[in-house]
Design a protein around this motif. Structure first.
Motif, mmCIF file in Angstrom:
data_model
loop_
_atom_site.group_PDB
_atom_site.id
_atom_site.type_symbol
_atom_site.label_atom_id
_atom_site.label_comp_id
_atom_site.label_asym_id
_atom_site.label_seq_id
_atom_site.Cartn_x
_atom_site.Cartn_y
_atom_site.Cartn_z
ATOM 1 N N ASP A 21 35.201 -0.608 48.829
ATOM 2 C CA ASP A 21 35.928 -0.790 47.969
ATOM 3 C C ASP A 21 35.110 -1.446 46.695
ATOM 4 N N PHE A 22 34.919 -0.765 45.676
ATOM 5 C CA PHE A 22 33.956 -1.123 44.799
ATOM 6 C C PHE A 22 34.551 -2.429 43.889
ATOM 7 N N LEU A 23 33.692 -3.286 43.412
ATOM 8 C CA LEU A 23 34.112 -4.254 42.408
ATOM 9 C C LEU A 23 34.400 -3.387 41.131
ATOM 10 N N ARG A 24 35.326 -3.936 40.214
ATOM 11 C CA ARG A 24 35.822 -3.258 39.218
ATOM 12 C C ARG A 24 34.707 -2.739 38.335
ATOM 13 N N GLN A 25 33.903 -3.722 37.946
ATOM 14 C CA GLN A 25 32.803 -3.198 37.108
ATOM 15 C C GLN A 25 31.727 -2.395 37.362
ATOM 16 N N HIS A 26 31.749 -1.799 38.795
ATOM 17 C CA HIS A 26 30.994 -0.916 39.293
ATOM 18 C C HIS A 26 31.572 0.419 39.809
ATOM 19 N N GLN A 27 32.929 0.480 39.335
ATOM 20 C CA GLN A 27 33.486 1.724 39.556
ATOM 21 C C GLN A 27 32.933 2.896 39.103
ATOM 22 N N GLY A 28 32.633 3.111 37.921
ATOM 23 C CA GLY A 28 31.852 3.915 37.371
ATOM 24 C C GLY A 28 30.498 4.616 38.357
ATOM 25 N N TRP A 29 29.521 3.694 38.725
ATOM 26 C CA TRP A 29 28.715 3.762 39.660
ATOM 27 C C TRP A 29 29.200 4.640 40.866
ATOM 28 N N GLY A 30 30.374 4.207 41.296
ATOM 29 C CA GLY A 30 31.011 4.986 42.463
ATOM 30 C C GLY A 30 31.403 6.180 41.907
ATOM 31 N N TRP A 31 32.002 6.494 40.960
ATOM 32 C CA TRP A 31 32.482 7.899 40.633
ATOM 33 C C TRP A 31 31.149 8.824 40.605
ATOM 34 N N LEU A 32 29.997 8.318 40.113
ATOM 35 C CA LEU A 32 28.829 9.084 39.949
ATOM 36 C C LEU A 32 28.355 9.453 41.432
ATOM 37 N N ARG A 33 28.742 8.557 42.514
ATOM 38 C CA ARG A 33 28.369 8.983 43.736
ATOM 39 C C ARG A 33 29.340 10.258 44.256
ATOM 40 N N LEU A 34 30.447 10.139 43.702
ATOM 41 C CA LEU A 34 31.435 11.440 44.196
ATOM 42 C C LEU A 34 30.889 12.596 43.414
ATOM 43 N N VAL A 35 30.305 12.441 42.099
ATOM 44 C CA VAL A 35 29.919 13.746 41.433
ATOM 45 C C VAL A 35 28.305 14.403 42.226
ATOM 46 N N ALA A 36 27.609 13.154 42.415
ATOM 47 C CA ALA A 36 26.392 13.630 43.048
ATOM 48 C C ALA A 36 26.690 14.293 44.537
ATOM 49 N N GLY A 37 27.719 13.737 45.246
ATOM 50 C CA GLY A 37 27.740 14.357 46.722
ATOM 51 C C GLY A 37 26.677 13.959 47.570
ATOM 52 N N ALA A 38 26.331 15.097 48.240
ATOM 53 C CA ALA A 38 25.253 14.854 49.180
ATOM 54 C C ALA A 38 23.863 14.967 48.721
ATOM 55 N N MET A 39 23.645 15.510 47.567
ATOM 56 C CA MET A 39 22.293 15.532 46.852
ATOM 57 C C MET A 39 21.473 14.077 47.059
ATOM 58 N N PRO A 40 21.863 12.912 46.909
ATOM 59 C CA PRO A 40 21.017 11.861 46.986
ATOM 60 C C PRO A 40 20.425 11.522 48.300
ATOM 61 N N TYR A 41 21.036 12.338 49.494
ATOM 62 C CA TYR A 41 20.589 12.047 50.874
ATOM 63 C C TYR A 41 19.726 13.367 51.489
#
Length: 276
Positions: A21-41
């Motif tokens: 559960d992301f801190l509110r100030q980091h929710q944009g970073w969290g959305w980018l994780r969804l966009v990136a999907g499996a690629m970073p791994y």
């Protein structure tokens, strides 16, 4: 990606689950994780499957998406590699941006069904770093993972039943933790839950809103694909919904190399096939 199994081969190994559960100030970073999907791994050693998943409002199973709740479900070929991943900068990046975060390392006891046309099978002693089983499985919490691909034309019918079943899950006696997850809005859904014992899980599954939803799903064939997995908890840590989860102490002896990888894992239980 290292050690990726061929499509349709049974998937075996060790499961890592991360809930955040992301801190509110980091929710944009969290959305980018969804966009990136499996690629970073793609270069993570031993990783055989990864799903970056969103969640419903409040971490539940809701048509309303959560801006801060997410989950990561991975499988690894060996426990050493799973533990190294939990200590990696990739996971630390989640923890440092989280209001709450829970992580677990689990072995598959039993599974039925498919995920992306792949069956899951019980974790092998080799993947757990053990050449043989112990005499007894310690009594520790266990986890249940359910997921389904919903037939698009039946999605709205499915969602008439789902919220009530999820609400009952969060309040079910013996349920220590529960979260609704999704690969895609409306039609690719997943639930992860942690249980005190089998009796509590069966009591929830066989009555109330969940029993009604299950009967409707079977009768009306809501799913084109589904999976049910029961898993033994090897290690868990973190805080979720205000509750602290310490590392689980188990009775078996951890192999020396795995013990050096993480100080949190106290042992690896024996494998016991479940009929649940």
């Amino acid at each position: 990606m290292d050690d990726l199994p061929a499509l349709h081969d049974p998937l075996s190994g060790v499961v890592v689950v991360l809930l955040v559960d992301f801190l509110r100030q980091h929710q944009g970073w969290g959305w980018l994780r969804l966009v990136a999907g499996a690629m970073p791994y793609k270069d993570v050693p031993g990783l055989t499957m990864v799903k970056v998943m969103g969640s419903g409002h409040g971490g539940g199973f809701s048509l309303r998406p959560s801006a801060t709740h997410q989950g990561l479900i991975c499988t690894f070929s060996h426990i050493d590699l799973a533990l190294k991943f939990l200590d990696s900068p990739a996971v630390q990046a989640y923890r440092s941006r989280a209001r709450e975060c829970w992580t677990g390392v689990l072995s598959v006891q039993s599974a039925r069904g498919h995920w992306d046309k792949q069956a899951w099978q019980a974790s092998t002693p080799q993947s757990l770093g053990s050449e043989g089983d112990n005499e007894q499985t310690p009594k520790t919490p266990f986890a249940v993972l359910t997921r389904a691909s919903i037939v698009p034309t039946k999605a709205m019918a499915f969602w008439r039943y789902a919220p009530a079943a999820q609400a009952d899950l969060g309040q079910a006696p013996g349920c220590l933790l529960a979260m609704g997850l999704g690969e895609a809005p409306l039609v690719r859904q997943c639930t992860f839950s942690l249980w005190q014992d089998t009796a509590a899980m069966l009591q929830y599954a066989r009555q109330g809103a969940h029993q009604v939803a299950s009967a409707a799903a079977y009768k009306h064939q809501f799913f084109s694909e589904s999976l049910f997995v029961r898993m033994q908890v090897l290690q868990m840590a973190g805080v979720w919904q205000g509750r602290s989860f310490d590392a689980t102490a188990l009775t078996a002896t951890l192999p020396t190399n795995a013990a050096q990888t993480s100080s949190h894992l106290a042992g690896v239980p024996s494998l016991e096939v479940s009929h649940v």
